[in-house]
Design an enzyme around this catalytic site. Structure first.
Site, mmCIF file in Angstrom:
data_model
loop_
_atom_site.group_PDB
_atom_site.id
_atom_site.type_symbol
_atom_site.label_atom_id
_atom_site.label_comp_id
_atom_site.label_asym_id
_atom_site.label_seq_id
_atom_site.Cartn_x
_atom_site.Cartn_y
_atom_site.Cartn_z
ATOM 1 N N CYS A 95 4.397 -8.745 -14.838
ATOM 2 C CA CYS A 95 4.656 -9.938 -15.631
ATOM 3 C C CYS A 95 4.229 -9.719 -17.074
ATOM 4 O O CYS A 95 3.384 -8.891 -17.377
ATOM 5 C CB CYS A 95 3.964 -11.175 -15.079
ATOM 6 S SG CYS A 95 4.418 -11.626 -13.409
ATOM 7 N N ARG A 109 6.501 -3.551 -18.224
ATOM 8 C CA ARG A 109 5.589 -4.039 -17.201
ATOM 9 C C ARG A 109 6.312 -4.322 -15.886
ATOM 10 O O ARG A 109 5.668 -4.474 -14.847
ATOM 11 C CB ARG A 109 4.875 -5.299 -17.687
ATOM 12 C CG ARG A 109 3.966 -5.058 -18.873
ATOM 13 C CD ARG A 109 3.418 -6.353 -19.439
ATOM 14 N NE ARG A 109 2.447 -6.966 -18.572
ATOM 15 C CZ ARG A 109 1.143 -6.783 -18.648
ATOM 16 N NH1 ARG A 109 0.645 -5.959 -19.551
ATOM 17 N NH2 ARG A 109 0.307 -7.404 -17.847
ATOM 18 N N TRP A 116 7.543 -11.041 -12.564
ATOM 19 C CA TRP A 116 7.671 -10.134 -11.422
ATOM 20 C C TRP A 116 7.331 -10.966 -10.191
ATOM 21 O O TRP A 116 6.205 -11.421 -10.030
ATOM 22 C CB TRP A 116 6.696 -8.967 -11.584
ATOM 23 C CG TRP A 116 6.929 -7.821 -10.653
ATOM 24 C CD1 TRP A 116 7.778 -6.772 -10.809
ATOM 25 C CD2 TRP A 116 6.242 -7.585 -9.404
ATOM 26 N NE1 TRP A 116 7.670 -5.901 -9.755
ATOM 27 C CE2 TRP A 116 6.738 -6.377 -8.875
ATOM 28 C CE3 TRP A 116 5.265 -8.279 -8.690
ATOM 29 C CZ2 TRP A 116 6.299 -5.852 -7.674
ATOM 30 C CZ3 TRP A 116 4.822 -7.759 -7.483
ATOM 31 C CH2 TRP A 116 5.343 -6.546 -6.992
ATOM 32 N N ASN A 173 0.475 -15.048 -15.401
ATOM 33 C CA ASN A 173 0.393 -13.763 -14.723
ATOM 34 C C ASN A 173 -0.670 -13.858 -13.647
ATOM 35 O O ASN A 173 -1.724 -14.457 -13.869
ATOM 36 C CB ASN A 173 -0.012 -12.646 -15.698
ATOM 37 C CG ASN A 173 1.073 -12.310 -16.695
ATOM 38 O OD1 ASN A 173 2.192 -12.795 -16.605
ATOM 39 N ND2 ASN A 173 0.725 -11.472 -17.656
ATOM 40 N N GLY A 174 -0.449 -13.231 -12.500
ATOM 41 C CA GLY A 174 -1.460 -13.223 -11.460
ATOM 42 C C GLY A 174 -1.049 -14.046 -10.258
ATOM 43 O O GLY A 174 0.132 -14.358 -10.049
ATOM 44 N N GLU A 223 2.533 14.044 -6.172
ATOM 45 C CA GLU A 223 2.989 13.397 -7.407
ATOM 46 C C GLU A 223 4.489 13.600 -7.613
ATOM 47 O O GLU A 223 5.211 12.680 -8.025
ATOM 48 C CB GLU A 223 2.196 13.954 -8.596
ATOM 49 C CG GLU A 223 2.703 13.551 -9.971
ATOM 50 C CD GLU A 223 2.622 12.065 -10.251
ATOM 51 O OE1 GLU A 223 3.136 11.653 -11.305
ATOM 52 O OE2 GLU A 223 2.074 11.301 -9.434
ATOM 53 N N LYS A 271 7.211 10.536 -7.880
ATOM 54 C CA LYS A 271 8.120 10.347 -9.013
ATOM 55 C C LYS A 271 9.559 10.209 -8.526
ATOM 56 O O LYS A 271 10.312 9.377 -9.020
ATOM 57 C CB LYS A 271 8.008 11.525 -9.983
ATOM 58 C CG LYS A 271 6.777 11.500 -10.845
ATOM 59 C CD LYS A 271 6.848 10.360 -11.864
ATOM 60 C CE LYS A 271 5.472 10.055 -12.404
ATOM 61 N NZ LYS A 271 4.595 9.344 -11.456
ATOM 62 N N GLU A 289 10.036 6.814 -6.920
ATOM 63 C CA GLU A 289 9.933 5.703 -7.862
ATOM 64 C C GLU A 289 11.228 5.457 -8.623
ATOM 65 O O GLU A 289 11.634 4.301 -8.794
ATOM 66 C CB GLU A 289 8.826 5.981 -8.884
ATOM 67 C CG GLU A 289 7.421 5.770 -8.377
ATOM 68 C CD GLU A 289 6.399 6.029 -9.467
ATOM 69 O OE1 GLU A 289 5.524 5.178 -9.666
ATOM 70 O OE2 GLU A 289 6.485 7.093 -10.129
ATOM 71 N N HIS A 349 2.431 20.840 11.710
ATOM 72 C CA HIS A 349 1.812 19.715 12.422
ATOM 73 C C HIS A 349 2.691 18.466 12.385
ATOM 74 O O HIS A 349 2.196 17.358 12.563
ATOM 75 C CB HIS A 349 0.431 19.420 11.834
ATOM 76 C CG HIS A 349 -0.536 20.539 12.019
ATOM 77 N ND1 HIS A 349 -1.293 20.699 13.155
ATOM 78 C CD2 HIS A 349 -0.844 21.595 11.218
ATOM 79 C CE1 HIS A 349 -2.043 21.773 13.045
ATOM 80 N NE2 HIS A 349 -1.782 22.346 11.878
ATOM 81 N N LYS A 400 4.421 -1.775 -14.300
ATOM 82 C CA LYS A 400 3.599 -0.738 -14.924
ATOM 83 C C LYS A 400 2.129 -0.922 -14.602
ATOM 84 O O LYS A 400 1.442 0.026 -14.243
ATOM 85 C CB LYS A 400 3.814 -0.777 -16.439
ATOM 86 C CG LYS A 400 3.045 0.291 -17.212
ATOM 87 C CD LYS A 400 3.538 1.675 -16.873
ATOM 88 C CE LYS A 400 2.887 2.730 -17.731
ATOM 89 N NZ LYS A 400 3.242 4.086 -17.267
#
Length: 612
Positions: free
Chosen positions: A2, A27, A74, A98-99, A484, A488, A491, A507, A607
């Site tokens: 947000c 964001r 968001w 926000n929140g 990582e 990526k 995402e 395994h 973000k």
């Protein structure tokens, strides 16, 4: 997560608010809106989806007024629809938030019992209803807001606009950052300084539980006890130029290619200076909140990509400094309440310094009386202000949601910290220190060489874009780089990808391999190369499509098994994680471009995760 903006000026503010929201797009959001006071009443425009939809609406139906608030939402409670978009308006009260209001259900039940009708599915709508109810009971605007905010539980950043007070914005912070900007005959408020950068360089950060009453030329801030307090006004170095794309198509591309420069800046900040003002290949750390030689254990805590930086650092701290390290995901650590005995310390890594779970984890460690050290990119952030010590990453503003330069500068900072701890613990003689620092100093130039593989990586991406699943494998410090790389790709391209320790293939994961599954093997020719080589051959025997990232010796030994090979510079294994990060970033970027996804603002992601 947000974005909030607000402004009071002597000129119309609607377009200014829209431009500020555009600077907060990084964001993550799924709807947007703006409200302003014009002709004595609050008017607003809201739209589902991205900001161009709101801009089109405002072009067709302009919004007047010299005071207003804006928001990119968001979705948490309620679908991402126009009805649920902020600002919410009840009577003469508008709010952006926000929140999460954790007690919204009980408050809503109470307010509905009092005859109030709700229009949205959001938790936020209880806020203007509470304020409006207080106004109806005869309270003044400031008291109505104070009493409403006092009843809220959870994390929030709030900005309120009042029809009956057209010269006032009220901002409140609990667990979600807010900054006030001082302009020339204007005042601004934003969820971070990036939104305000082109408007002013004079920024004031609210602290936890602050409420600010903002008028042109007059800001009064009260703490949780209602006591008027002073918060410093700081000169910020941010500017609109820093957050542009330059000649790049996307922020992510720009930030990948900025890595040699920002790594150089970060490494120089830790370089010891000799008597002649030059550097002598030694590490100089600022005072730490603990004596490294007395530590028995270091607990590292982070989320997402920053957690993988901690995983890499674990190899460095244990191998170089002989210091036992525990890596924890912040959202797990904060509720596990682990014991931390004498001789332990907490290390907390975050790009924004506002990650809710990381902040909560650090506060837990502080409550035990243990020292805390933050590695953070934003020096004014909550994490930086509350930690006992801070090491800065000098990445500059990172706008792309998928972290790139923030990650590699975290690695560089943690590498320097590991060297400093190793030296303090008597595990690193001057010759070894000089060798490792020289290896670090060479990374920016070598990273430029790796970036020259951009075209080759783009061609490799063409063979990945149609895959349903992609595996990444590595050993030692390359295992977190495999994680990582997989993150990526997930995402920004929305391809399912997983990273594994190469020794774990037998395994379970090896069952997934066939001729449709690309397998990215991150394998410099280090002490673990032969072990990784055997895993690569197991993949080849089952028809896996191997993409090999290795140096010349590694490619010569294993390139015949690979569909594609990328020759990396030959480097000291200590610095290999920094260099091998770049090709996995570029591979994800080019795959996403070919698939046509929104690289800078991938779906469902934000973000900075400032709520649980």
């Amino acid at each position: 997560m947000c974005g909030i903006v607000g402004a009071i000026a002597r000129e119309p503010v609607a377009n200014l608010l829209l431009e500020a929201l555009q600077r907060l797009e990084y964001r993550g959001y799924d709807s947007a809106g703006i409200a302003a006071i014009a002709d004595g009443r609050i008017d607003r425009r809201r739209a589902e989806g991205k900001l161009p939809h709101l801009a089109t609406l405002m072009a067709a139906h302009p919004l007047g007024g010299t005071i207003g608030i804006g928001h990119t939402r968001w979705a948490t409670h309620g679908a991402p629809t126009e009805v649920n978009a902020h600002p919410h308006l009840v009577g003469g009260v508008a709010v952006v938030h926000n929140g999460i209001i954790e007690n919204f259900a009980s408050l809503r039940h109470e307010l509905e019992g009092a005859g109030r009708a709700f229009q949205t599915q959001t938790d936020t709508e209880v806020v203007p209803h509470l304020v409006a109810q207080n106004l109806a009971l005869g309270l003044g605007v400031e008291d109505a807001a104070r009493q409403a905010i006092a009843r809220l539980e959870g994390a929030f950043g709030l900005v309120l606009l009042f029809q009956e007070a057209p010269d006032l914005l009220i901002a409140a912070r609990r667990g979600s950052p807010l900054a006030i900007g001082y302009g020339d005959g204007a005042m601004y408020v934003g969820s971070d300084a990036l939104a305000l950068a082109p408007l002013t360089d004079r920024i004031q950060y609210l602290e936890e539980n602050d409420i600010a009453f903002i008028r042109i030329g007059n800001v009064r801030i009260e703490d949780a006890n209602g006591v008027v307090v002073s918060r410093p006004i700081k000169q910020t170095a941010l500017s609109g130029a820093l957050i542009g794309k330059g000649n790049h198509r996307h922020f992510m591309e720009k930030e990948i290619f900025e890595q040699p420069a920002v790594l150089g800046d970060t490494l120089r900040s830790f370089a010891a200076v000799d008597a002649n003002g030059g550097t002598d290949h030694r590490i100089a750390l600022a005072d730490l909140p603990f004596a490294a030689e007395q530590l028995t254990r270091l607990t590292t805590v982070a989320c997402g990509t920053a957690y993988y930086a901690c995983m890499v650092a674990k190899y460095w701290f244990e191998g170089l400094a002989g210091l036992a390290v525990e890596c924890d995901i912040a959202s797990e650590f904060r509720y596990r309440e682990p014991p931390m005995g004498d001789g332990t310390a907490g290390l907390f890594v975050s790009q924004s310094g506002e990650t809710a779970d990381t902040l909560a984890a650090m506060r837990y460690v502080k409550s035990l009386g243990r020292p805390t050290l933050a590695v953070v990119n934003v020096p004014e952030s909550s994490l930086a202000r509350e930690a006992d010590g801070v090491l800065r990453t000098l990445a500059g503003p990172e706008i792309g949601v998928a972290s790139t330069k923030a990650f590699t500068t975290q690695l560089a900072t943690l590498a320097c910290l590991a060297l400093g701890c190793a030296k303090a613990r008597g595990r690193l003689d001057p010759a070894a220190e000089g060798r490792l620092v020289r290896a670090l100093d060479e990374v920016p130039a070598l990273m430029l060489e790796v970036l020259e593989h951009d075209g080759a990586i783009r061609r490799i991406a063409a063979g990945i874009m149609e895959a349903r699943d992609v595996l990444y494998i590595g050993r030692g410090p390359m295992y977190p780089i495999a994680l990582e790389g997989a993150l990526k790709l997930k995402e920004i391209s929305y391809i399912h990808a997983e990273g594994y320790a190469a020794g774990e293939l037998k395994h379970g994961p090896i069952a997934l391999i066939d001729d449709t599954v690309p397998v990215v093997v991150v394998a410099p020719s280090d002490a673990l190369f032969e072990k990784t080589a055997s895993n690569l051959q197991e993949v080849a025997a089952r028809g896996g499509r191997i993409i090999l990232l290795s140096d010349a010796a590694g490619v010569e030994a294993l390139g015949r098994y690979a569909e594609h090979s990328l020759v990396m510079p030959e480097v000291d294994p200590f610095v290999a994680p920094l260099l091998y990060t770049v090709p996995v970033q570029l591979l994800a970027y080019h795959t996403a471009i070919l698939k046509g996804t929104d690289v800078d603002q991938p779906r469902n992601l934000a973000k900075s995760v400032t709520v649980e």
